[in-house]
Write a protein that holds these residues in place. Sequence first.
Motif, mmCIF file in Angstrom:
data_model
loop_
_atom_site.group_PDB
_atom_site.id
_atom_site.type_symbol
_atom_site.label_atom_id
_atom_site.label_comp_id
_atom_site.label_asym_id
_atom_site.label_seq_id
_atom_site.Cartn_x
_atom_site.Cartn_y
_atom_site.Cartn_z
ATOM 1 N N THR A 64 0.829 -1.214 0.000
ATOM 2 C CA THR A 64 0.000 0.000 0.000
ATOM 3 C C THR A 64 0.867 1.269 0.000
ATOM 4 O OG1 THR A 64 -1.590 1.241 1.316
ATOM 5 C CG2 THR A 64 -0.211 -0.272 2.527
ATOM 6 N N ASP A 119 -4.855 8.052 -1.191
ATOM 7 C CA ASP A 119 -4.128 6.851 -1.631
ATOM 8 C C ASP A 119 -5.085 6.052 -2.494
ATOM 9 O OD1 ASP A 119 -2.635 4.594 -2.015
ATOM 10 O OD2 ASP A 119 -2.758 3.888 0.052
ATOM 11 N N ALA A 121 -5.821 3.671 -6.309
ATOM 12 C CA ALA A 121 -5.510 3.105 -7.612
ATOM 13 C C ALA A 121 -6.413 3.807 -8.630
ATOM 14 C CB ALA A 121 -5.780 1.612 -7.587
HETATM 15 N N1 LIG Z 1 1.316 -1.441 -5.055
HETATM 16 C C1 LIG Z 1 0.410 -1.575 -6.003
HETATM 17 O O1 LIG Z 1 0.754 -1.927 -7.144
HETATM 18 C C2 LIG Z 1 -1.047 -1.293 -5.731
HETATM 19 C C3 LIG Z 1 -1.970 -1.402 -6.772
HETATM 20 C C4 LIG Z 1 -3.294 -1.061 -6.542
HETATM 21 C C5 LIG Z 1 -3.703 -0.629 -5.283
HETATM 22 N N2 LIG Z 1 -2.806 -0.544 -4.273
HETATM 23 C C6 LIG Z 1 -3.240 -0.062 -2.924
HETATM 24 O O2 LIG Z 1 -4.559 -0.503 -2.659
HETATM 25 C C7 LIG Z 1 -5.187 0.403 -1.751
HETATM 26 C C8 LIG Z 1 -6.651 0.634 -2.095
HETATM 27 O O3 LIG Z 1 -6.816 1.586 -3.141
HETATM 28 P P1 LIG Z 1 -8.283 2.072 -3.584
HETATM 29 O O4 LIG Z 1 -8.157 2.810 -4.867
HETATM 30 O O5 LIG Z 1 -9.232 0.921 -3.517
HETATM 31 O O6 LIG Z 1 -8.665 3.097 -2.388
HETATM 32 P P2 LIG Z 1 -10.100 3.555 -1.872
HETATM 33 O O7 LIG Z 1 -11.059 3.673 -3.021
HETATM 34 O O8 LIG Z 1 -10.492 2.709 -0.707
HETATM 35 O O9 LIG Z 1 -9.790 5.011 -1.322
HETATM 36 C C9 LIG Z 1 -9.341 6.045 -2.189
HETATM 37 C C10 LIG Z 1 -9.176 7.335 -1.426
HETATM 38 O O10 LIG Z 1 -10.447 7.870 -1.070
HETATM 39 C C11 LIG Z 1 -10.469 8.187 0.309
HETATM 40 N N3 LIG Z 1 -11.838 7.923 0.783
HETATM 41 C C12 LIG Z 1 -12.503 6.742 0.736
HETATM 42 N N4 LIG Z 1 -13.755 6.900 1.215
HETATM 43 C C13 LIG Z 1 -13.870 8.199 1.585
HETATM 44 C C14 LIG Z 1 -14.915 8.976 2.169
HETATM 45 N N5 LIG Z 1 -16.095 8.454 2.446
HETATM 46 N N6 LIG Z 1 -14.656 10.271 2.430
HETATM 47 C C15 LIG Z 1 -13.450 10.808 2.160
HETATM 48 N N7 LIG Z 1 -12.434 10.148 1.606
HETATM 49 C C16 LIG Z 1 -12.645 8.852 1.318
HETATM 50 C C17 LIG Z 1 -9.454 7.294 0.969
HETATM 51 O O11 LIG Z 1 -8.932 7.906 2.134
HETATM 52 C C18 LIG Z 1 -8.385 7.209 -0.120
HETATM 53 O O12 LIG Z 1 -7.489 8.281 -0.037
HETATM 54 C C19 LIG Z 1 -4.284 1.624 -1.707
HETATM 55 O O13 LIG Z 1 -3.588 1.593 -0.482
HETATM 56 C C20 LIG Z 1 -3.308 1.439 -2.861
HETATM 57 O O14 LIG Z 1 -2.020 2.009 -2.622
HETATM 58 C C21 LIG Z 1 -1.482 -0.873 -4.472
#
Ligand SMILES: NC(=O)c1ccc[n+]([C@@H]2O[C@H](COP(=O)([O-])OP(=O)(O)OC[C@H]3O[C@@H](n4cnc5c(N)ncnc54)[C@H](O)[C@@H]3O)[C@@H](O)[C@H]2O)c1
Length: 293
Positions: A64, A119, A121
């Motif tokens: 992450t 954070d 994707a």
């Molecule tokens: N290393 C890799 O190759 C890789 C690839 C894909 C994803 N990831 C990781 O997977 C994780 C999940 O990613 P995601 O896109 O599913 O995130 P997500 O959709 O859960 O969240 C995206 C963002 O929206 C914010 N958020 C979510 N709900 C909210 C709300 N109700 N109000 C305000 N802000 C809100 C979160 O704080 C975050 O910053 C991340 O940590 C990412 O780094 C890693």
Amino acid sequence: VRNKVMNPVTKPAFAVDAGAVALIDGHDGVGHVLTVLATKEAVKRAKAHGIGVVGVRNSNHFGTCMYYTLMGAREGCVMFLTTNGGPAMAPWGGRKKIIGTNPWSVAAPVGKRAPFVVDMANTGVARGKIYLARNKHLPIPLGWAINNAGEPTTDPQEAIDGIILPMAEHKGYAIAAMVDVLSGVLTGSGFLSSVHSPYKTAEKSNCGHLMIALNIEAFQPLAQFNTRMEEFADEIKAVPTAKGFDEVFYPGEIEFNNNLKNRKEGIQLPEDTLADLKRIAKETGLESKLPLP
Ligand SMILES: NC(=O)c1ccc[n+]([C@@H]2O[C@H](COP(=O)([O-])OP(=O)(O)OC[C@H]3O[C@@H](n4cnc5c(N)ncnc54)[C@H](O)[C@@H]3O)[C@@H](O)[C@H]2O)c1
């Protein structure tokens, strides 16, 4: 590690070491180890120059993004991190997956409150959530992915074998492409289809990362920034809720609350994940060292 595409012992070397800028060649070491090193280097350089930019090439999946950007925020920096990953989606309008979910994160301290952390994707959903749904034997919502025939699907396995859709249509694709330019092209690592996912273990990852640390003290006193961020968060939190919502959150707040809860109550693992961990612990002779139930 078994296929020898990742080195279990990380031996990084500086390809560039030039003041505010550095480039680390990870020599296919462990992504987490390399990115912790890149974070420390970026913070150190930001403290000396106001900004620290560290690229990593020939790395591996690091998990992450927010783990590392939060490290920087704790050191008084606004921290930015990008990474590319193995092909998961097609360029907008195409039907061959050549571009990763390519997440990125920005974190900053918010005084006494939970840190601000974006954070995400660039797919509508992180691939890990689709694997989690598969492990829990749950369907995924429509709109997350299309199958190999190009049809919308709710089957997580079909989604994994098919194509995940970008967030916000063409805009998610455009941001993912930008992340690939920063993480892959600029760092001298792999990009597009030359990057391989950790779920495809026959070839080395080739992924790259870019870390940018901004020393807040170079812009204004840290205490002033923290107060201003608290004002920023307070104004957001004071917005009246829309129908169906109990609370308005700023980015990072939900994860902060979950972290506190999980540390108190523990983490729920799906049965399949637990079984996988147990099997690998047995195969590797680590059974006695892992506190698995
Ligand atoms: N290393 C890799 O190759 C890789 C690839 C894909 C994803 N990831 C990781 O997977 C994780 C999940 O990613 P995601 O896109 O599913 O995130 P997500 O959709 O859960 O969240 C995206 C963002 O929206 C914010 N958020 C979510 N709900 C909210 C709300 N109700 N109000 C305000 N802000 C809100 C979160 O704080 C975050 O910053 C991340 O940590 C990412 O780094 C890693």
